[in-house]
Design a protein around this motif. Structure first.
Motif, PDB file in Angstrom:
ATOM      1  N   GLU A   1      38.780 -12.707  24.146  1.00  0.00           N
ATOM      2  CA  GLU A   1      38.409 -13.225  25.470  1.00  0.00           C
ATOM      3  C   GLU A   1      39.646 -13.624  26.266  1.00  0.00           C
ATOM      4  O   GLU A   1      39.716 -13.397  27.480  1.00  0.00           O
TER       5      GLU A   1
ATOM      6  N   GLU B   1      34.484  -6.074  31.070  1.00  0.00           N
ATOM      7  CA  GLU B   1      33.651  -7.213  31.499  1.00  0.00           C
ATOM      8  C   GLU B   1      32.397  -7.259  30.627  1.00  0.00           C
ATOM      9  O   GLU B   1      31.979  -8.317  30.176  1.00  0.00           O
ATOM     10  N   ASP B   2      31.805  -6.076  30.402  1.00  0.00           N
ATOM     11  CA  ASP B   2      30.610  -5.976  29.547  1.00  0.00           C
ATOM     12  C   ASP B   2      30.954  -6.338  28.104  1.00  0.00           C
ATOM     13  O   ASP B   2      30.172  -6.997  27.411  1.00  0.00           O
TER      14      ASP B   2
ATOM     15  N   ASP C   1      20.704 -13.657  26.011  1.00  0.00           N
ATOM     16  CA  ASP C   1      20.283 -13.740  27.402  1.00  0.00           C
ATOM     17  C   ASP C   1      19.605 -12.419  27.781  1.00  0.00           C
ATOM     18  O   ASP C   1      20.258 -11.394  27.980  1.00  0.00           O
TER      19      ASP C   1
ATOM     20  N   LYS D   1      33.289  -8.351  27.077  1.00  0.00           N
ATOM     21  CA  LYS D   1      33.452  -9.810  27.013  1.00  0.00           C
ATOM     22  C   LYS D   1      32.077 -10.488  26.925  1.00  0.00           C
ATOM     23  O   LYS D   1      31.880 -11.439  26.174  1.00  0.00           O
ATOM     24  N   GLU D   2      31.125  -9.970  27.690  1.00  0.00           N
ATOM     25  CA  GLU D   2      29.765 -10.521  27.680  1.00  0.00           C
ATOM     26  C   GLU D   2      29.136 -10.405  26.291  1.00  0.00           C
ATOM     27  O   GLU D   2      28.485 -11.332  25.804  1.00  0.00           O
ATOM     28  N   GLN D   3      29.363  -9.271  25.624  1.00  0.00           N
ATOM     29  CA  GLN D   3      28.813  -9.073  24.273  1.00  0.00           C
ATOM     30  C   GLN D   3      29.458 -10.030  23.263  1.00  0.00           C
ATOM     31  O   GLN D   3      28.801 -10.524  22.346  1.00  0.00           O
TER      32      GLN D   3
ATOM     33  N   LYS E   1      20.649 -10.655  31.125  1.00  0.00           N
ATOM     34  CA  LYS E   1      21.938  -9.950  31.054  1.00  0.00           C
ATOM     35  C   LYS E   1      21.818  -8.677  30.219  1.00  0.00           C
ATOM     36  O   LYS E   1      22.432  -7.661  30.533  1.00  0.00           O
TER      37      LYS E   1
ATOM     38  N   GLN F   1      30.519 -13.004  23.942  1.00  0.00           N
ATOM     39  CA  GLN F   1      29.935 -14.324  24.189  1.00  0.00           C
ATOM     40  C   GLN F   1      28.533 -14.430  23.597  1.00  0.00           C
ATOM     41  O   GLN F   1      28.153 -15.463  23.036  1.00  0.00           O
ATOM     42  N   GLN F   2      27.766 -13.337  23.688  1.00  0.00           N
ATOM     43  CA  GLN F   2      26.414 -13.331  23.102  1.00  0.00           C
ATOM     44  C   GLN F   2      26.494 -13.479  21.583  1.00  0.00           C
ATOM     45  O   GLN F   2      25.694 -14.177  20.967  1.00  0.00           O
TER      46      GLN F   2
END
Length: 459
Positions: free
Chosen positions: A376, A332-333, A312, A335-337, A315, A339-340
């Protein structure tokens, strides 16, 4: 895919890689091991014989003996001959016809035709920017029509309705008229699967093909059937003018015999690989890149293309801006990584494409993508304050977070340690010359350092 073959070949070729001089004897010794590795990978015997003969002829000739680094030249020859076996270059779809370009999918029952139809539709829509319609001409399996309708809805392409009371030829002719009126670029036709290569069903699909005259006729075959996949493709090729092959379920095929046999036996190129169950798990087949992966050289081009498609960008830019402003990389960041990374097929899929991974032993066995789910879960069990400022997580908070995720405190400690490592890497990334520093830092994320090997134990 190719795990066993890759390990066997890289181990065999290591014996010759650094040699200053090659003799006929040591070339023969290595080729004997290579031959066994290919046969164990269920590569068809005629393919193995021709491959070994081609490598031997070039390796014992002046091409290697006059070279300053014969071991490296030998490796290059093996790679080139692997490419020759699989087709040398990517053979894309021919869609240069008046709309709609009709693509007919054929194959045995259970090979994954219906799923492949949806995957191909998504690929053409998103990567080739084509308007696509799909239709099912499978009047023998009522669930097939409904399955394609559901998948078409998932990938956002036009589904043309059909019914088991209709004749396959009438279904497809009607679909072509519909697609023409709707100005569709491509029409993908899913046909009935055959339980075996039987005369009646083959005659039906031959008649369908003659009536429709598709620009592409793709044979869909399960990679896990090994060299039988190539033999079945040849049987279909004797009846239908196939233009290519879609090799499915390659993510479950540790041997790779089908991919190395199909082109040689059928004379038809593999055009796509099915690499998973999701509708985006379809890759164009690049023989040169796959040869590199088999020999442990990685496949950075595919990794970069995958990143461009699946990461993304909005993001990523937001995170980069945050880091440039000196704001910390919080959970939070993190967790985003995670998911990527999952979007790109998980850690094991990424490692498969990185150069040199084969020389680190059975690293894939040490990587378990379930650990991302556990990470996660732990982050989701935290309050917003804890995610944004992990330093506040004390003993009592750890107990609550671990219990909430159904995991142990040592699992949470491991996550916090890995976040710290990632935080340091991100700080380097945002500084001058950061990319080089970040790549060096990735060493700390390998076994013995942080992420995969030091990750959660397999449960």
């Amino acid at each position: 895919m190719f795990d066993n073959l890759s390990n066997r070949l890289t181990s065999s070729l290591d014996h010759i890689r650094g040699r200053a001089k090659l003799t006929e004897d040591n070339v023969k010794d290595v080729l004997r091991e290579v031959r066994m590795a290919l046969l164990e990978a269920d590569v068809a015997l005629p393919v193995v014989k021709d491959f070994i003969a081609a490598v031997k002829e070039r390796a014992i000739g002046t091409e290697v003996t006059k070279s300053l680094s014969p071991g490296q030249v030998f490796l290059k020859i093996v790679k080139q001959e692997l490419e020759n076996v699989m087709g040398q270059a990517n053979d894309g779809l021919n869609l240069r016809v008046a709309s709609p370009a009709v693509i007919l999918l054929a194959g045995l029952q259970g090979a994954g035709k219906t799923t492949s139809a949806a995957k191909l539709a998504k690929y053409l829509k998103e990567r080739e920017k084509k308007s696509v319609s799909v239709v099912s001409a499978d009047v023998y399996r009522p669930a097939a029509i409904k399955q394609l309708q559901t998948l078409a809805g998932e990938v956002g392409v036009d589904f043309i309705e059909s019914d088991i009371s209709q004749k396959p030829i009438d279904i497809v002719n009607g679909a072509i008229d519909y697609a023409k009126k709707g100005h569709k670029d491509v029409l993908i036709v899913d046909t009935a699967g055959r339980l075996a290569v039987d005369d009646e069903m083959m005659a039906e699909i031959k008649a369908l093909h003659a009536a429709v005259n598709p620009i592409e006729t793709l044979f869909v075959v399960d990679a896990m059937t090994g060299q039988d996949a190539a033999n079945t493709a040849k049987a279909f090729g004797d009846v239908l003018p196939l233009t290519g092959v879609v090799l499915t379920k390659t993510d479950g095929d540790a041997r790779g015999g089908a991919a190395l046999s199909v082109r040689h036996i059928t004379g038809k190129p593999i055009k796509f690989l099915g690499v998973g169950e999701k509708t985006d798990a379809l890759e164009p087949f690049h023989p040169d890149r796959l040869a590199s992966r088999i020999l442990g050289m990685g496949d950075m081009l595919s990794l970069i293309e995958e990143a461009e498609q699946k990461i993304d960008k909005e993001k990523a830019e937001k995170l980069a801006g945050k880091l440039k402003k000196g704001k910390g990389f919080d959970l939070e960041d993190f967790k985003e990584q995670l998911q990527q990374m999952k979007n790109m097929g998980g850690m094991s899929s990424m490692l498969d494409k990185l150069p040199g991974m084969g020389q680190l032993g059975n690293i894939q066995d040490k990587v378990d993508d379930k650990m991302f789910v556990q990470m996660e879960s732990l982050i989701n069990s935290m309050t917003l304050k804890e995610r944004r400022n992990p330093d506040v997580i004390n003993g009592s908070r750890k107990k609550r977070i671990s219990a909430g995720a159904g995991l142990q405190i040592q699992d949470l400690n491991r996550l916090l340690k890995q976040h710290k490592q990632m935080q340091k890497m991100m700080k380097k990334f945002s500084s001058k010359g950061g990319m080089q520093k970040m790549m060096r830092g990735l060493g700390g994320m390998m076994p013995g350092g942080g992420l995969p090997g030091g990750g959660f134990p397999k449960r």
